[in-house]
Design a protein around this motif. Sequence first.
Motif, mmCIF file in Angstrom:
data_model
loop_
_atom_site.group_PDB
_atom_site.id
_atom_site.type_symbol
_atom_site.label_atom_id
_atom_site.label_comp_id
_atom_site.label_asym_id
_atom_site.label_seq_id
_atom_site.Cartn_x
_atom_site.Cartn_y
_atom_site.Cartn_z
ATOM 1 N N UNK A 320 2.237 8.894 4.422
ATOM 2 C CA UNK A 320 2.681 7.594 3.917
ATOM 3 C C UNK A 320 1.439 6.755 3.659
ATOM 4 N N UNK A 321 1.222 6.377 2.405
ATOM 5 C CA UNK A 321 -0.006 5.697 2.009
ATOM 6 C C UNK A 321 0.156 4.195 1.896
ATOM 7 N N UNK A 322 -0.931 3.505 2.120
ATOM 8 C CA UNK A 322 -0.983 2.043 2.055
ATOM 9 C C UNK A 322 -1.178 1.606 0.605
ATOM 10 N N UNK A 333 2.226 8.268 -6.108
ATOM 11 C CA UNK A 333 3.163 9.303 -6.574
ATOM 12 C C UNK A 333 2.391 10.438 -7.237
ATOM 13 N N UNK A 334 1.405 10.075 -8.049
ATOM 14 C CA UNK A 334 0.607 11.109 -8.721
ATOM 15 C C UNK A 334 -0.322 11.840 -7.751
ATOM 16 N N UNK A 335 -0.653 11.196 -6.631
ATOM 17 C CA UNK A 335 -1.510 11.833 -5.637
ATOM 18 C C UNK A 335 -0.708 12.617 -4.604
ATOM 19 N N UNK A 336 0.598 12.775 -4.853
ATOM 20 C CA UNK A 336 1.469 13.622 -4.029
ATOM 21 C C UNK A 336 1.680 13.076 -2.621
ATOM 22 N N UNK A 337 1.687 11.756 -2.456
ATOM 23 C CA UNK A 337 2.053 11.174 -1.178
ATOM 24 C C UNK A 337 3.576 11.222 -1.023
ATOM 25 N N UNK A 338 4.034 11.248 0.207
ATOM 26 C CA UNK A 338 5.469 11.302 0.472
ATOM 27 C C UNK A 338 6.101 9.920 0.546
ATOM 28 N N UNK A 339 5.305 8.879 0.647
ATOM 29 C CA UNK A 339 5.830 7.528 0.712
ATOM 30 C C UNK A 339 4.705 6.517 0.750
ATOM 31 N N UNK A 340 5.058 5.237 0.864
ATOM 32 C CA UNK A 340 4.046 4.185 0.895
ATOM 33 C C UNK A 340 4.563 3.031 1.762
ATOM 34 N N UNK A 341 3.615 2.235 2.288
ATOM 35 C CA UNK A 341 3.942 1.080 3.125
ATOM 36 C C UNK A 341 3.040 -0.077 2.745
ATOM 37 N N UNK A 342 3.452 -1.301 3.125
ATOM 38 C CA UNK A 342 2.739 -2.504 2.669
ATOM 39 C C UNK A 342 1.625 -2.927 3.618
ATOM 40 N N UNK A 343 1.770 -2.743 4.907
ATOM 41 C CA UNK A 343 0.767 -2.980 5.960
ATOM 42 C C UNK A 343 0.442 -4.449 6.184
ATOM 43 N N UNK A 344 0.183 -5.243 5.158
ATOM 44 C CA UNK A 344 -0.249 -6.627 5.331
ATOM 45 C C UNK A 344 0.969 -7.528 5.557
ATOM 46 N N UNK A 345 1.069 -8.203 6.705
ATOM 47 C CA UNK A 345 2.258 -9.046 6.981
ATOM 48 C C UNK A 345 2.094 -10.460 6.454
ATOM 49 N N UNK A 346 1.674 -10.601 5.212
ATOM 50 C CA UNK A 346 1.417 -11.921 4.637
ATOM 51 C C UNK A 346 2.190 -12.040 3.335
#
Length: 489
Positions: A320-322, A333-346
């Motif tokens: 899961x990528x940032x 998506x093109x780098x074949x990650x399975x998901x993504x997250x936002x990380x910054x709580x702002x």
Amino acid sequence: MLLKKYVKTRRKVKILLLVTIVALIVITCIILLGSSGPNGSTIERLLDERFIARAYQPQSEQLQQPKEQAVALLQPHRENGVIVPEKYDEHKIKARIMQNRLQQVKQQQRDNEAEQSRTTVDALTTAVHIFYTAPVPWYKSKKPPLPQPEHPNEVALPLTTPKPVKILNTAFYPALGLYKPSAKLLGQHFENIRNCGIGVIILSFVRPSDPALLHQILELAPQHNLSVTFELSVAGNRTLDFVRQQLQEIAAYVDLPGFYHVYSQSRAALLPVLYVSNAYKLSESLGRQLCRPTAQELAEQLNVPKNVGGLRRVLDALFIGHIRLKSHADVLRRLCFDGFYSKLPSNGAVFASTWKNWSYLKSYALSYKMLFVPTVGPGFAERNKFPRHGDIQRHRSNGRYYGVAWRTAILNHVGFINIASYNNWPDGSQIEEVVPRAGFLDYNPGSRTKYLDLTAHWVGNFLKTRQEAASAAAGAVLNCYELLNNTIC
């Protein structure tokens, strides 16, 4: 006719005007002096004083105290029309100090009672993850300013290189002090996390890491029914060998009982979950190494050592990528990650951390069979003069900021949620207990466990919403990213 008779010269006209002006001034002064007497208050002023008395007086006292007496309290003491300042009364000051101390003691008793009756969640959910910092970098180095020159045209050159000064790098002060990781402390933290209903801890995996501390955390976490996963930090200038070496080191921890796994329907296997910070900075040549090999490529790589080929040969996991910008979702998506997250709580700082954009990111992830994990946080108070991400400080607003983030994530029916941090004190996004201290922020009004209680409340709402959605869709085909049995596509 009489005016024409006496006013025939310019001099007489001037005298007449002067007498008229003097008469008007005298009349005006008489009116003003008469209205400034003790009984000459206008109705408008009296109404203003009554309004102020009602605004700054408790409602219970308003019912008991007459209006005229309340207005009299606001009128200053005058002698011969001059306001006399209030005299210093030592007994009154001491009585006021004692009253304030009694109120503080009562507040502490109420806080202790609130801690004993804390909000807890009986059920644990592995769908809620929280970032955990161990050890906490309490101090940061700051260069001292150069000495001022004696003359304005001279340049001050230090005789020796000044040593950097360490300053405390937190806007809040922890209730447990500036602690270091220990078995007792970790157990106390893990118990608080478990009581909130959180099932997974995210540790930052930075090389060189402390293997003894990581093993200690992975051993203690299962004792509190918790699982552990890692967050890799990958910058754009990292080479493929560096990332491969990181995955090889993590592979030694994956098989431990405390490491977090999910069941993948497409792979028919339990896979570890790994977060990748700054994943959007990866180059195309490095990122494509995360793509799963085809059947033909697997057959060709049977006799090839694991340190050659794609990164999933070293460690097959759910990556899961940032992301920060809208275009970063397509990059991952093109780098074949399975998901993504936002990380910054702002909220509003970047596209991915803006609450109103989570609906788009959720639908984009579902379109390409990916996973979107929003990051919620109680606020952001990075104590830097020039913050890394710009002016993105976010006030906690007595818990309302935290509540809106949770509510937005729940309404978007996301499968997983991660919380900004349990104890990331340098970023000011922690939910751990604090104590009021001069020069630091606190959680007032409320107890020091305020955000632990709020977290338990919102995790309970998240679980309730997921169970209601599963009951409503009984017999229908559920989205594999929203299943309750720790299973994904």
